[in-house]
Motif scaffolding. Sequence first.
Motif, mmCIF file in Angstrom:
data_model
loop_
_atom_site.group_PDB
_atom_site.id
_atom_site.type_symbol
_atom_site.label_atom_id
_atom_site.label_comp_id
_atom_site.label_asym_id
_atom_site.label_seq_id
_atom_site.Cartn_x
_atom_site.Cartn_y
_atom_site.Cartn_z
ATOM 1 N N GLY A 30 0.800 -1.218 0.000
ATOM 2 C CA GLY A 30 0.000 0.000 0.000
ATOM 3 C C GLY A 30 0.830 1.264 0.000
ATOM 4 O O GLY A 30 0.394 2.297 0.522
ATOM 5 N N ARG A 31 2.037 1.190 -0.557
ATOM 6 C CA ARG A 31 2.926 2.345 -0.658
ATOM 7 C C ARG A 31 3.484 2.423 -2.073
ATOM 8 O O ARG A 31 3.454 1.444 -2.822
ATOM 9 C CB ARG A 31 4.110 2.229 0.297
ATOM 10 N N ALA A 32 4.007 3.594 -2.413
ATOM 11 C CA ALA A 32 4.719 3.714 -3.677
ATOM 12 C C ALA A 32 5.878 2.731 -3.680
ATOM 13 O O ALA A 32 6.574 2.573 -2.676
ATOM 14 C CB ALA A 32 5.234 5.144 -3.865
ATOM 15 N N ALA A 33 6.085 2.064 -4.803
ATOM 16 C CA ALA A 33 7.122 1.035 -4.888
ATOM 17 C C ALA A 33 7.893 1.187 -6.187
ATOM 18 O O ALA A 33 7.378 1.727 -7.184
ATOM 19 C CB ALA A 33 6.505 -0.362 -4.799
ATOM 20 N N ALA A 34 9.130 0.705 -6.163
ATOM 21 C CA ALA A 34 9.993 0.816 -7.338
ATOM 22 C C ALA A 34 10.809 -0.452 -7.496
ATOM 23 O O ALA A 34 11.149 -1.125 -6.519
ATOM 24 C CB ALA A 34 10.931 2.027 -7.213
ATOM 25 N N ALA A 35 11.126 -0.760 -8.753
ATOM 26 C CA ALA A 35 11.982 -1.904 -9.062
ATOM 27 C C ALA A 35 13.024 -1.471 -10.080
ATOM 28 O O ALA A 35 12.742 -0.673 -10.980
ATOM 29 C CB ALA A 35 11.158 -3.062 -9.611
ATOM 30 N N SER A 36 14.228 -1.989 -9.920
ATOM 31 C CA SER A 36 15.318 -1.751 -10.860
ATOM 32 C C SER A 36 15.695 -3.103 -11.453
ATOM 33 O O SER A 36 16.102 -4.014 -10.735
ATOM 34 C CB SER A 36 16.520 -1.127 -10.141
ATOM 35 N N ILE A 37 15.531 -3.248 -12.769
ATOM 36 C CA ILE A 37 15.772 -4.523 -13.443
ATOM 37 C C ILE A 37 16.916 -4.366 -14.432
ATOM 38 O O ILE A 37 16.990 -3.374 -15.165
ATOM 39 C CB ILE A 37 14.509 -5.005 -14.193
ATOM 40 N N LYS A 38 17.804 -5.339 -14.468
ATOM 41 C CA LYS A 38 18.924 -5.313 -15.411
ATOM 42 C C LYS A 38 19.075 -6.699 -16.016
ATOM 43 O O LYS A 38 19.361 -7.662 -15.306
ATOM 44 C CB LYS A 38 20.203 -4.892 -14.676
ATOM 45 N N HIS A 39 18.849 -6.794 -17.323
ATOM 46 C CA HIS A 39 18.958 -8.070 -18.032
ATOM 47 C C HIS A 39 18.102 -9.142 -17.369
ATOM 48 O O HIS A 39 18.557 -10.250 -17.100
ATOM 49 C CB HIS A 39 20.420 -8.497 -18.138
ATOM 50 N N VAL A 40 16.853 -8.800 -17.108
ATOM 51 C CA VAL A 40 15.806 -9.689 -16.607
ATOM 52 C C VAL A 40 16.053 -10.138 -15.160
ATOM 53 O O VAL A 40 15.380 -11.019 -14.657
ATOM 54 C CB VAL A 40 15.610 -10.918 -17.534
ATOM 55 N N HIS A 41 17.020 -9.539 -14.478
ATOM 56 C CA HIS A 41 17.296 -9.835 -13.072
ATOM 57 C C HIS A 41 16.967 -8.603 -12.229
ATOM 58 O O HIS A 41 17.358 -7.486 -12.591
ATOM 59 C CB HIS A 41 18.776 -10.186 -12.852
ATOM 60 N N PRO A 42 16.286 -8.760 -11.104
ATOM 61 C CA PRO A 42 16.114 -7.626 -10.197
ATOM 62 C C PRO A 42 17.464 -7.163 -9.639
ATOM 63 O O PRO A 42 18.221 -7.959 -9.087
ATOM 64 C CB PRO A 42 15.228 -8.188 -9.074
ATOM 65 N N ALA A 43 17.767 -5.897 -9.840
ATOM 66 C CA ALA A 43 18.976 -5.307 -9.262
ATOM 67 C C ALA A 43 18.650 -4.588 -7.967
ATOM 68 O O ALA A 43 19.524 -4.391 -7.123
ATOM 69 C CB ALA A 43 19.613 -4.338 -10.255
ATOM 70 N N GLY A 44 17.397 -4.181 -7.804
ATOM 71 C CA GLY A 44 16.976 -3.497 -6.593
ATOM 72 C C GLY A 44 15.472 -3.378 -6.557
ATOM 73 O O GLY A 44 14.802 -3.427 -7.593
ATOM 74 N N ALA A 45 14.927 -3.222 -5.362
ATOM 75 C CA ALA A 45 13.489 -3.041 -5.176
ATOM 76 C C ALA A 45 13.257 -2.448 -3.802
ATOM 77 O O ALA A 45 13.990 -2.753 -2.858
ATOM 78 C CB ALA A 45 12.743 -4.373 -5.313
ATOM 79 N N ALA A 46 12.239 -1.586 -3.700
ATOM 80 C CA ALA A 46 11.972 -0.945 -2.415
ATOM 81 C C ALA A 46 10.605 -0.301 -2.427
ATOM 82 O O ALA A 46 10.010 -0.063 -3.481
ATOM 83 C CB ALA A 46 13.041 0.115 -2.103
#
Length: 288
Positions: A30-46
């Motif tokens: 229930g919060r703003a969320a972000a994902a960082s993807i590099k070559h189909v792998h998650p590099a970060g998420a929060a």
Amino acid sequence: RVLNGTLGFINTLDALKAWYLARELGCVFGRAAAASIKHVHPAGAAIAASLDAAFRRAHLLADEDWSPLATAYARARAGDRVASFGDFIGLSEQVDASCARLIAREVSNGIVAPSYTPEALQILRGKKGGRYVILQADANYKPPLTEVRAEGGVTLRQARNTAEITPELFQRVVTEQARLGSELIPDLMLATIVAKHAPSNAVCVAHAGQAIGIGGGQQARIYATSLACAKADLWRLQLHPLASEVTVSGTATRTARFNAVRQWLTWDELDDFDRERLRDSAQFPPPL
């Protein structure tokens, strides 16, 4: 919808991964969320959270009133700045100017979100000489329950992973330490969601609503664990005040600055004793 730029094959795969990971995190917490993807792998998420002084110092963030969505991406990017270099960004909510200004200074290949304010869209269209890929996702769209993949002339079908990550999932504990504090459950949920969207074998270390170490696509779980924990250790050490005293040229880029700190923390400049002292006194943000 493609709002700007030209999609490539890997761009498309990264965009799908980024969107579904960010959307699931946003829906669950229930919060703003972000994902960082590099070559189909998650590099970060929060998920969104306030950025304390140690975090801002370590990641060269101005002391301004960043929007919740901007804090979510800042934290996702900070999980592994090396892996996130040239990433594809997924955001769960409408992109505002605050978040767009943050993204504008990062090296990134594209972004996907449900919508953009006019100012944010103008800022993002200026990236990469006007070639920055900007996608708009339909927040109400649900993909088919069956996934199809063609490989080497063979077409494979399987059920899509629709598992819901809830607190009840962690009532069954298989480790010797069977008691889990309730404050740990949100981070366990976030880590599990990230692992769900990462190639097997995958391990994720999470803290305070942020993935701080991800090891995915490894042949053995022990490698995934080692990789994730090494990244988490580096994430913590870079928050130490001494890391901010690493000197670089006055004309050095932000990337050069981050690389210098990483080199100082991982190479021979620190012996094991010094590194352990840093760990003992490194600042660790409290749980959300």
